[in-house]
Design a protein around this motif. Structure first.
Motif, PDB file in Angstrom:
ATOM      1  N   ARG A  56       0.847  -1.204   0.000  1.00 29.59           N
ATOM      2  CA  ARG A  56       0.000   0.000   0.000  1.00 29.59           C
ATOM      3  C   ARG A  56       0.879   1.249   0.000  1.00 29.59           C
ATOM      4  NH1 ARG A  56      -2.503  -3.147   4.106  1.00 29.59           N
ATOM      5  NH2 ARG A  56      -4.199  -4.362   3.191  1.00 29.59           N
ATOM      6  N   LYS A  57       1.943   1.221   0.772  1.00 32.66           N
ATOM      7  CA  LYS A  57       2.854   2.370   0.839  1.00 32.66           C
ATOM      8  C   LYS A  57       3.528   2.605  -0.515  1.00 32.66           C
ATOM      9  CE  LYS A  57       4.134   2.164   5.748  1.00 32.66           C
ATOM     10  NZ  LYS A  57       5.163   1.564   6.634  1.00 32.66           N
ATOM     11  N   ILE A  58       3.905   1.534  -1.194  1.00 33.31           N
ATOM     12  CA  ILE A  58       4.528   1.669  -2.515  1.00 33.31           C
ATOM     13  C   ILE A  58       3.534   2.286  -3.495  1.00 33.31           C
ATOM     14  CG2 ILE A  58       5.325   0.353  -4.527  1.00 33.31           C
ATOM     15  CD1 ILE A  58       6.848  -1.463  -2.545  1.00 33.31           C
ATOM     16  N   ALA A  59       2.294   1.796  -3.470  1.00 30.02           N
ATOM     17  CA  ALA A  59       1.261   2.338  -4.350  1.00 30.02           C
ATOM     18  C   ALA A  59       1.070   3.841  -4.097  1.00 30.02           C
ATOM     19  CB  ALA A  59      -0.049   1.588  -4.165  1.00 30.02           C
ATOM     20  N   ASP A  60       1.019   4.234  -2.827  1.00 27.06           N
ATOM     21  CA  ASP A  60       0.891   5.653  -2.472  1.00 27.06           C
ATOM     22  C   ASP A  60       2.063   6.441  -3.011  1.00 27.06           C
ATOM     23  OD1 ASP A  60      -1.443   5.282  -1.131  1.00 27.06           O
ATOM     24  OD2 ASP A  60      -0.559   5.275   0.884  1.00 27.06           O
ATOM     25  N   SER A  61       3.245   5.890  -2.825  1.00 28.62           N
ATOM     26  CA  SER A  61       4.471   6.566  -3.239  1.00 28.62           C
ATOM     27  C   SER A  61       4.521   6.743  -4.764  1.00 28.62           C
ATOM     28  CB  SER A  61       5.672   5.775  -2.735  1.00 28.62           C
ATOM     29  OG  SER A  61       6.829   6.155  -3.413  1.00 28.62           O
ATOM     30  N   ILE A  62       4.036   5.725  -5.496  1.00 28.79           N
ATOM     31  CA  ILE A  62       4.013   5.786  -6.961  1.00 28.79           C
ATOM     32  C   ILE A  62       2.870   6.681  -7.426  1.00 28.79           C
ATOM     33  CG2 ILE A  62       3.524   4.414  -9.033  1.00 28.79           C
ATOM     34  CD1 ILE A  62       4.885   2.042  -7.649  1.00 28.79           C
ATOM     35  N   GLY A  63       1.819   6.751  -6.603  1.00 30.54           N
ATOM     36  CA  GLY A  63       0.657   7.561  -6.952  1.00 30.54           C
ATOM     37  C   GLY A  63      -0.339   6.798  -7.806  1.00 30.54           C
ATOM     38  N   CYS A  64      -0.516   5.507  -7.537  1.00 27.27           N
ATOM     39  CA  CYS A  64      -1.533   4.751  -8.245  1.00 27.27           C
ATOM     40  C   CYS A  64      -2.208   3.792  -7.270  1.00 27.27           C
ATOM     41  CB  CYS A  64      -0.953   4.013  -9.445  1.00 27.27           C
ATOM     42  SG  CYS A  64      -0.079   2.511  -9.041  1.00 27.27           S
ATOM     43  N   SER A  65      -3.312   3.204  -7.696  1.00 23.53           N
ATOM     44  CA  SER A  65      -4.011   2.279  -6.795  1.00 23.53           C
ATOM     45  C   SER A  65      -3.310   0.917  -6.830  1.00 23.53           C
ATOM     46  CB  SER A  65      -5.473   2.161  -7.203  1.00 23.53           C
ATOM     47  OG  SER A  65      -5.652   1.065  -8.061  1.00 23.53           O
ATOM     48  N   THR A  66      -3.403   0.186  -5.727  1.00 20.79           N
ATOM     49  CA  THR A  66      -2.744  -1.123  -5.656  1.00 20.79           C
ATOM     50  C   THR A  66      -3.277  -2.037  -6.762  1.00 20.79           C
ATOM     51  OG1 THR A  66      -4.377  -1.786  -4.004  1.00 20.79           O
ATOM     52  CG2 THR A  66      -2.234  -1.068  -3.184  1.00 20.79           C
ATOM     53  N   ASN A  67      -4.519  -1.825  -7.134  1.00 23.72           N
ATOM     54  CA  ASN A  67      -5.176  -2.641  -8.148  1.00 23.72           C
ATOM     55  C   ASN A  67      -4.579  -2.450  -9.549  1.00 23.72           C
ATOM     56  OD1 ASN A  67      -7.062  -4.541  -8.933  1.00 23.72           O
ATOM     57  ND2 ASN A  67      -8.580  -2.975  -9.437  1.00 23.72           N
ATOM     58  N   ASN A  68      -3.769  -1.402  -9.711  1.00 22.47           N
ATOM     59  CA  ASN A  68      -3.108  -1.161 -11.002  1.00 22.47           C
ATOM     60  C   ASN A  68      -1.667  -1.643 -11.014  1.00 22.47           C
ATOM     61  OD1 ASN A  68      -5.298  -0.050 -12.263  1.00 22.47           O
ATOM     62  ND2 ASN A  68      -4.831   2.041 -11.592  1.00 22.47           N
ATOM     63  N   ILE A  69      -1.300  -2.402  -9.999  1.00 20.05           N
ATOM     64  CA  ILE A  69       0.085  -2.881  -9.894  1.00 20.05           C
ATOM     65  C   ILE A  69       0.119  -4.393 -10.096  1.00 20.05           C
ATOM     66  CG2 ILE A  69       2.050  -3.194  -8.328  1.00 20.05           C
ATOM     67  CD1 ILE A  69       1.233  -0.583  -6.958  1.00 20.05           C
ATOM     68  N   LEU A  70       1.085  -4.844 -10.869  1.00 15.62           N
ATOM     69  CA  LEU A  70       1.369  -6.269 -10.970  1.00 15.62           C
ATOM     70  C   LEU A  70       2.719  -6.505 -10.317  1.00 15.62           C
ATOM     71  CD1 LEU A  70       0.965  -9.197 -12.055  1.00 15.62           C
ATOM     72  CD2 LEU A  70       2.159  -8.446 -14.120  1.00 15.62           C
TER      73      LEU A  70
END
Length: 172
Positions: free
Chosen positions: A105-119
């Motif tokens: 979750r922290k990585i997603a926040d840091s990247i600025g996208c939702s966790t659901n958009n990460i593979l």
């Protein structure tokens, strides 16, 4: 001097994560890589796949238990040359451990996208499980020498043996 060497070897054999040991390894690595005596080797499918994802407009990040500094050394001195420009950013355990869902979750926040958009690609099912808990998509990479998977794990996770198998949607 030999006592120090023995102690370092002992810590390394136990895969100790002590800061002093990490720093010493860091100095030795840096010397070897910058002198060109050591190069990081990646599976042959990795770099072509990452280039393809980049061309499709995707962002690629590294999350490793190895420090960001160590990551940059590896990717900066690979058998494919300096491939640092292929990555949009680097994360290590400063953001949290890889087996804790909060880290993703922290990585997603840091990247600025939702966790659901990460593979997230990993060969460790404990990490895969933590990422999934954070609503991150996961593929488990099966490589020679990896820990075997249980039948449940084999049916639960998407398994790939090469980055080239990932048919990722291109960005709109």
């Amino acid at each position: 001097g030999q006592a120090v060497v023995d102690n370092v070897c002992w810590q390394m054999s136990l895969d100790r994560k002590t800061t002093a040991l990490k720093q010493l390894q860091g100095h030795m690595w840096r010397a070897a890589f910058t002198a060109g005596r050591m190069k990081a080797e990646f599976f042959e499918d990795v770099v072509p796949a990452v280039r393809k994802w980049r061309e499709a407009g995707m962002k690629v990040y590294i999350y490793s238990s190895g420090s960001v500094e160590a990551q940059k050394l590896l990717f900066g001195h690979s058998t494919e040359g300096d491939i640092l420009e292929l990555f949009d950013g680097h994360f290590d355990t400063k953001i949290g451990h890889k087996v804790e869902s909060e880290s993703y979750r922290k990585i997603a926040d840091s990247i600025g996208c939702s966790t659901n958009n990460i593979l997230f690609l990993t060969d460790v099912t404990l990490e895969a499980s933590a990422a999934e808990e954070a609503d991150v998509h996961v593929a488990v990479v099966v490589r020679p020498g990896n820990a075997g998977l249980t039948d449940d794990e084999k049916t639960h996770y998407s398994l790939i043996t090469s980055f080239g198998e990932l048919d990722l949607p291109a960005s709109p």
